[in-house]
Structures are given as structure tokens and as C-alpha cells.
Design an enzyme around this catalytic site. Sequence first.
Site, PDB file in Angstrom:
ATOM      1  N   HIS A 373      69.981  14.040 -74.706  1.00  7.60           N
ATOM      2  CA  HIS A 373      71.318  13.833 -75.300  1.00  7.60           C
ATOM      3  C   HIS A 373      71.368  14.402 -76.723  1.00  7.60           C
ATOM      4  O   HIS A 373      72.291  15.138 -77.070  1.00  7.60           O
ATOM      5  CB  HIS A 373      71.620  12.329 -75.305  1.00  7.60           C
ATOM      6  CG  HIS A 373      72.925  11.945 -75.930  1.00  7.60           C
ATOM      7  ND1 HIS A 373      74.020  11.541 -75.208  1.00  7.60           N
ATOM      8  CD2 HIS A 373      73.309  11.892 -77.236  1.00  7.60           C
ATOM      9  CE1 HIS A 373      75.020  11.272 -76.018  1.00  7.60           C
ATOM     10  NE2 HIS A 373      74.610  11.463 -77.267  1.00  7.60           N
ATOM     11  N   GLU A 374      70.383  14.064 -77.518  1.00  9.55           N
ATOM     12  CA  GLU A 374      70.419  14.515 -78.918  1.00  9.55           C
ATOM     13  C   GLU A 374      70.269  16.031 -79.013  1.00  9.55           C
ATOM     14  O   GLU A 374      70.884  16.665 -79.872  1.00  9.55           O
ATOM     15  CB  GLU A 374      69.326  13.823 -79.738  1.00  9.55           C
ATOM     16  CG  GLU A 374      69.397  12.298 -79.732  1.00  9.55           C
ATOM     17  CD  GLU A 374      70.768  11.750 -80.053  1.00  9.55           C
ATOM     18  OE1 GLU A 374      71.508  12.364 -80.847  1.00  9.55           O
ATOM     19  OE2 GLU A 374      71.121  10.700 -79.475  1.00  9.55           O
ATOM     20  N   HIS A 377      73.391  17.829 -78.227  1.00  8.53           N
ATOM     21  CA  HIS A 377      74.287  17.840 -79.394  1.00  8.53           C
ATOM     22  C   HIS A 377      74.068  19.065 -80.287  1.00  8.53           C
ATOM     23  O   HIS A 377      74.960  19.411 -81.058  1.00  8.53           O
ATOM     24  CB  HIS A 377      74.018  16.615 -80.261  1.00  8.53           C
ATOM     25  CG  HIS A 377      74.855  15.416 -79.926  1.00  8.53           C
ATOM     26  ND1 HIS A 377      76.217  15.477 -79.780  1.00  8.53           N
ATOM     27  CD2 HIS A 377      74.520  14.115 -79.750  1.00  8.53           C
ATOM     28  CE1 HIS A 377      76.684  14.259 -79.527  1.00  8.53           C
ATOM     29  NE2 HIS A 377      75.677  13.417 -79.495  1.00  8.53           N
ATOM     30  N   GLU A 396      80.451  13.648 -77.953  1.00  8.78           N
ATOM     31  CA  GLU A 396      79.676  12.666 -77.187  1.00  8.78           C
ATOM     32  C   GLU A 396      79.861  12.788 -75.676  1.00  8.78           C
ATOM     33  O   GLU A 396      78.916  12.577 -74.923  1.00  8.78           O
ATOM     34  CB  GLU A 396      80.032  11.251 -77.645  1.00  8.78           C
ATOM     35  CG  GLU A 396      79.746  10.986 -79.119  1.00  8.78           C
ATOM     36  CD  GLU A 396      78.272  11.156 -79.485  1.00  8.78           C
ATOM     37  OE1 GLU A 396      77.438  11.274 -78.576  1.00  8.78           O
ATOM     38  OE2 GLU A 396      77.973  11.172 -80.698  1.00  8.78           O
TER      39      GLU A 396
HETATM   40 ZN    ZN Z   1      75.542  11.412 -79.108  1.00  7.06          ZN
END
Ligand code: ZN
Length: 1001
Positions: A373-374, A377, A396
Site C-alpha cells: 500500500h505505501e 502511494h 487512498e
Molecule cells: Zn494510504
Amino acid sequence: MQFFTRLVVCLCVLSLTAAHPPLQVESPHGFPAKSHGPSRAEKNSIHSFAEISPLYKLNDSYIPLKYDLDLLVILDEENSGVGTQFTVRGQVGITFQVAEPTNMVTLHANVLEIFRVTLTNVNDTGEVITLGEPILSGDDRHFMTVTTGGVELRPENHYQMEVIYIAPISRGDLNGLYLSNYTDSDGNLKRIATTQMQAYHARQLFPCFDEPGLKAVFNLTVTHKTNYTTVLGNSDVAGIEESNLPGWSITTFNPTVPMATYLFAMVVSDLDYSQAPEGLFKVPVRTYAPPPVIARQGGVYSAEIAARLLQFFDTYFATDYPMPKMDSVHIPHYDSGAMENWGLNIYREGYLIYYPDETLETAKNLLTSVVSHELAHQNFGNLVTCKWWDELWLNEGFATYVSYLGVDAVRPEYRHKEWIINDAIQYSMRVDVSARSHPIVNDAVTPDEVDSYFTGITYEKGGSVNRMTEKFLSEPTYRKGLQYYLRNLSYTGVTGDDLFHYLNVAAAEDNRLPVGVTVKDVLDTWTLQKSHPLVRVSAGGSNLVYISQERYADPDNVDLWWVPVTVVTQDAPTLENWVPKLWLEGNVSIKSVEHDTTKWIMINQDATGYYRVLYDEALTGLITDQLNQDASVITPLSRSQLLDDYFNLAYLGKAEIETALKLTEYLDQEDHFTVWEAIFTQLRQALNFAQTLEEYDPFKNYLSPRIVAALMRLGRPQSEGELVGAVGILRAKLIDWTCALGAPECVNFAIELYEEWQADDTQTILRDIEASITCAAVANRGRAGFDFIMGKYVATPITNPAKVRYLNALACSQESVILQDLLDMTLDAGTSITPGHGLLVLQRVAMNTVGRELVIKFLTERVDDIITILGEGKPAPVASVLSTLGTYVASQPELDQILKFVVDNSAKLVELTSPINGYLNTIRTNIGWKINFGKRIYSWMADAVQPPVTTAPTGTTPTEGTTRTTGTGSTEATTQAGGQNFVPSVILITAVSGYLVYNNL
Ligand SMILES: [Zn+2]
């Protein structure tokens, strides 16, 4: 940003509080303390300021270009006159342009003590512009405005504002630049200064244009004591030199790429690191952590996985990761789960640190998901960034969806392209019909509002809508559109319309949408309103089926959706892709398709569309028949969603619970993890609320054989390797549920392992099933089992997560005497219970049906001791126990006891009145739920199992109010109250959780 569960956040805060008594951040002279929003009076008083400055948003008035930041960080007491401990002496030069001629500049500053502000016309005459005194908004806008004394600033010029100031290093709130620490192997406390800037905390470290769409280059120089050997920034280190101050060093970083202020990060520390093997990615990828963690190899896995993920994302999206390194840092004190600061991601321990001999597979799966997830980003959020927080889903919702693709690529055994159905779709659909729901595009303006939209809607619904878009456009078209979007809008702030434009370009090239329809037409209906459609499928005669959409969560609204519909039938049960057969347009509620209605039909294969489906009774019967004959004809994800839809629709009153239950009859054929995950989620509450044998036994007799069948097909795990990946996690869950339901196939297996362990305790139990096995041992082996596990608990160091597993197991006892002893230990000095574990014991015993009554009595009799000893004078532990009871209690007599306790002790609990009222209301809701659904579930299951068999979880038949003997001669005392029968513990079901909901809490 990645959030963490409320429970663990609380634990984190508690642990921090224990290490550091809460300290007030002193507001530097002349500046307001951090505000939680203006009072009514303040709002009136700031009205005049609003007239000279825009309300909350800077509205594209300024174009920041560069921040030259020079920070002197004072962490230690002895500073030889350098400055005050826990402050930063700062100097920032902000180079910017104005969008229109103006004679003032407004930017953000909060809790800064400002000494001097100067403004220079950089590229014209070098003229120094005389400024008026800074005007502070004095509210939660955190505006600082300077006027130019009539000098007009013009768009063609570059200006540099230089500010000299002091910033605090926070020791209370874990945001801005704040203090953390760790204990080294010699027992010394080592300090760390670290940052958390999202969403609006950069302004606490330096004055800036602190909006997500306003990007600039950062040149950072940090002056620090020389003993802080690991000083990290977003970019890599350009050089380290000695300062003129003896014992101080200056670390200078290379410039960053243009980026948003909330992505700024720095760490001053002496952390150590593991580095990913060379060749996995083009730049160094490291995991930093306290040296004891690195010494235990805790950073090896995440460093390697991060490098593989970065390579995957660069390849998949045709991007070129632009930073010279990627650091991931475990900070011991951290409020969120993780944060995607460009080049310098920060995590809490469980989301980054993996110990090969300790970490559970569920935790490894979660860790892999969060790292993915990070790193997702770094494209979605960092390279392109939502222009304002109202479209936070552009960060997000994408990081959420793309993380599943990343994990699937680098750790295929976790099967995240399937897991998403439980983790994001089914989870967020439940949120989306609750009072907490909101449109994906929200109306966040104030800082408090911005904070409130880091939700399951922004993340998981946003991710689910992305998955739907990928499926209706097709993966190649969707990916191409995202590549256009990333390539054309790199380093800018973006809106949803920007995204839709580039997806539409790709869709038009590939002819993926109906003529005249745009991506914006479709996705506006999914992002601008809350809830989602209920799609009904009904026979309209022998050869026609109607497909219709309706709202069902907020009936006051009449707007509909653009609904993509795929169709499978008994004659054509599989699809080659998920391109829609038809659309229900945004203004069309019903369409029809030809179909022989003597055969089954299903729409929305694999739940690619974000909606629930309800078939008419006859069609539901045909689908039920197909499941019972051969479930494999219907895809696993479709089976999972079918069950999830029917249970949720039943709980919302749109279907009969008996219809949903009938769909479970086939489960003896089922061994797919997404289906069992849905079932466990939907039936957990009914099991938690089962209180009498009349309620529990039907549940057990109906469900247990079906779970056992799945377990037997997969095989009981005999090695670590069998507990790896999604199937391994399912195995552990099946063990957990079957042992909790008292299935002999599991209980005997558990006792066998336990007895082998007891005979030779140099052996170990596979750690992924250890919680279940030890719980079953304590539940079924009386005092001897309890004492053995207590011995293990005492001998296990607190740093080993197995210690808490043993503690949980102790609360599984079915003997009131033992549980009472355990409760008493929490308040007695010198017992075996580790300080800090007392509250956990109370909460775990409260989950145990046998122990619940004891806990309520214990609260009543020992409330003062609980407040004094466990709460150090505060009633918070009492509220925590009441919170746990709120989850499990569903009976009026228990509620009456709890109410009496609360009323009798209202003066002691007054500061917690609001949350406690919430817990009491939850119990009232539970009671209503049990009447409306729970009892019908027990009744239907009783009818489905003929003849009913009444057994206890150990295979023996308990007698009311007696002591019963288990197989090896140990005893189980079962205390009855109010005529209720013995009820088995089901607490261990919570012991193994692989559900990847981050709950944004
Ligand atoms: Zn996030």
C-alpha cells in the site's frame, strides 16, 4: 497513510504514556496552542481575517517552487547554550510565485515562534520588500499573512520569503516533528526525532503552503548532535560535515523532486538498517529500525519485499521511481499504521518488522499488504496527488486497490486478487449502509473534517470502485489510462475529473464504453453519492428476466448509478472477461434479458460490480440447487459474494435470514478461503450471542461438520509450510472454529499436540495454530492444562508475541474457579500476571461465556482496585472492559447487571459517560439483533439437523450446575447462573484473525 485498528492504537498510546508521562507542548510565545477548532466566539472574532484571506483553502493563489530548510534539532539536555531542549531552531527560505497580482502573502504556520520574516524579489531587482507584522488567523486554519506595504507582487516574478523561527519537538501528539525512543541492548533509552505530517502538520515544523496540491522542491539541512548517526530525509544524504558547535554535525540532503508538504519527512536517530539484495531495484531499498530489531533480522523481509514491489509498480505503470533511495523506518511510537512520505516511509512495528521464527502468517500477510500500500502511494499520492483532501480517494482508493496487485505479483500465495473481495468489497459495503457512510468524494474542509475522512469508504470502497472500473474497461485499457494519467500529471495536484479524462482517452481508443458515454458519466454516480445499488433479478415469464436497480440505504435520495452487468447462466456458466453484457444507465432502473427461467441465472460474476444482488424466490431456489449439486460450477468469488449479499440483505430486512441460511447447506463441498471468510464474518455474531445449549448446539451441530469437511479436505497442518499463504491462513481459521465449536476432529488433534508438548516441552506447537491449540488445551484439560500454559506464559519473555497468546489461552478455561483465580491475579501484587497485562486478562475473560458473569461481578466488587491498580487512578480500564462486554453481551439480565454497576459507580465513571453510554446502546442493539436474527438462525439450524444432538465442546454432555469429568480425569466446573446452561467458550475465534481491514478508525 495507513491506519490501524482502534484497539492497537489504544495499546500504543498506553505504552507511550507509560514511557513518557503526557507532557503539554508549550505554546511558543505569541502563538496559540494547537486548536481543536475555533469556538463560537473565536469564529466571530476571526471574521475580519476571513475578509482578507480565503477561508481554509489558498485557492491556487500561490505557486511554491522551493523550500530551503535549515533545521537545528535539540533533543538533549546539555546544549551549551544552543537552545532549549525539544525545540528546533529553524530557518526556511520559500521561493514562490503568485498567481495574480497581490499585496499580501498567506501561508500556514502553527505552534511556531517566529522571529523574523523577510521577502525578497528574487529575479527582478533583488529588492527587499518591507513587510507588515505577520497576522495570525488564530484558529484551525493556521494562517499567517504578511502584507507588502503596498508593493504589488506580480506573477512574472519569483519571490523568496525567509522566516527565522523556533518549532517544538512534540512530546504529546505524535505529529509534526515529535519525540520517540527505544531501549538499546544495554538498557539505555535512545531518543528519536521523527515526523508525521499528513494531513496538515508540516506547518508545525516550518511555515509553508501546506496544501496537498501545492508542490515544491525541498532542500534540507539538519544540524544535530554527532552521536545521532542515522539522520534521514526524503532524499539521500549529500554530505555530512562538522558544525562550528563542538559535538554537532550538519547533514545535508540532495534536493527532492517536487512534492507536497505533507510528504516531507525526516528522522534524527541512531537506527540501524537491513538492505535489500542488490539487483532487485535500481536504487538502495532499506528497512531501518532500532538496532536490537535489526540484529534479530527483523528488517530483512520488508526490505526485500519493498524492492520487489517497487520494481513491479515501475514496470506495471511504466513509471520511473524518481527518488535516489527508498527507506522504510519502524518508529516505536506511531499513531497511524504507516505513512508514505516520499522516499522515507514510516511504519509501526507490526506493519514492517518480520521475525522469521515469531511472526504469524496472518501478520506477514498484513505486513506485505501494508508495505505494498505505501509503495503504491509512491505513484498514487506522491507522483500525482489529490489537489485537496475532498478527493483523498485519488490517493487512498488507488493505494488500496493497487496494493492487491502488488502483493499478488510478489507474494502470489496470498492470492490478493481474490482476498480483495472480503477485505475491501464486503467490508466497505457494510460501512456503506451504515450511518458512518459518506460519498467517496467528501466535503472535507477543516482539519477535523479532513481527519474524519480517512475511512473505509475512502480506502476500501474507493479501492473497490477502482477494481470495478478495471473490470468494465478491461485490464489493458484501465492500465493504459492510468499510465496516461501518471505520465501527464506527474508532480501535480489532480482532481477526479483529471483521472476520468485520461481513463476516457484509453476507453475511447479501445471502444470500451457505450456510444456517447464517458468514464465521468459512470464514475460520478459512484463517487459523488453514498451507498450502492441493490440489483434485483426477477423472472418475467418463462423466457425473460428483469434486472433492476434501486437504492436501499438512504431512500430519501432518488439518484441511481451506472451499473455494469455481466451475466452467466446454467448453460453458459463461465465468462472470458468481465466486460458488461449490459448497463443499467444512471437514469434507468430496469432492463430485461432473454433467459429460460427454468434454469439458473446469475449476474455480476466475481462481484466485479460494487453492488448487491437479490434474485427472486424461484431463481434463488435454482441457484441453491446448483450449489447443492455441484458448487464448483459457480466461481468461488461469486459464491462468496452470493452468501455475503444474502446475509447482509437479511440483516437489512431485504431478504429472509432463512433463505440466506439455506444457501449454506452446500458448505460441506466448500474449501475456498473467500467463502469461509464471508461465512465466518456473517455468523460470528450469532455464535458470540449463543448463550444456552438450545442456542449453541444447533449452531455447532449444523456448522461444525461443514467446517470439519473443509479441514479434512485441506488436511490438518503438520508443518509450517502447510500454514503458508491464503490456504494456510484458512487452515488455521478452520482449526480455530472447529476447536471452538468442540468438534472432536479438532479437539482431539489439539489435545494430542498438547500432550506431546507436555511430555517434551522442548518441542513447539506450530505458532500459527498455537493460539487455538493452547486455548483448547486449557478449555479441556482443567487445572492441569491451565497450570501448564501458565508456566509457559511466565517463562516467555514479554518481547515474544507468544506470551500474549498464552495469556489469551489462560482465559479459555471452562472452570469458574480457575477463571476467578485468574481475575484475582490481575490485582494482586506478586502474581504471575505481568504488569500491563491485567486489563487484557479482564477483556479476554469477558469474551468467555463462562467468565462473563464473573467479570461483571468482579467489576462490581473490585471497581476501586481496578481504577487504582490497573488505571493508575483513572477509570479507563473499566470502560475498556465495558467495551468488550458491549461486543459480546446480548441478554437483558446481563445488561441489567451492567446497568446497575454503571449507575452505582456513576460518580467514578463520570468522565467516560459518553463512551459507556455507547457500549450500553450496543448491548441494547445486540439484544434486538438476537431476537430478530440470532434466534431464527438457531431455530433454522436446529431444524436442519435431525435429530438434534446435544453435546458439549469436549464431546461430553454437561449437566446443569455440575462438575463434569473430561477424558483424562481432570474436571471442569461449570457454574450456572439464572438457570442458564453451560456454554462453551468461543473466544479463541478472535485469536486468529487474518481479515485485512485496517479500519480507519
Ligand atoms: Zn494510504
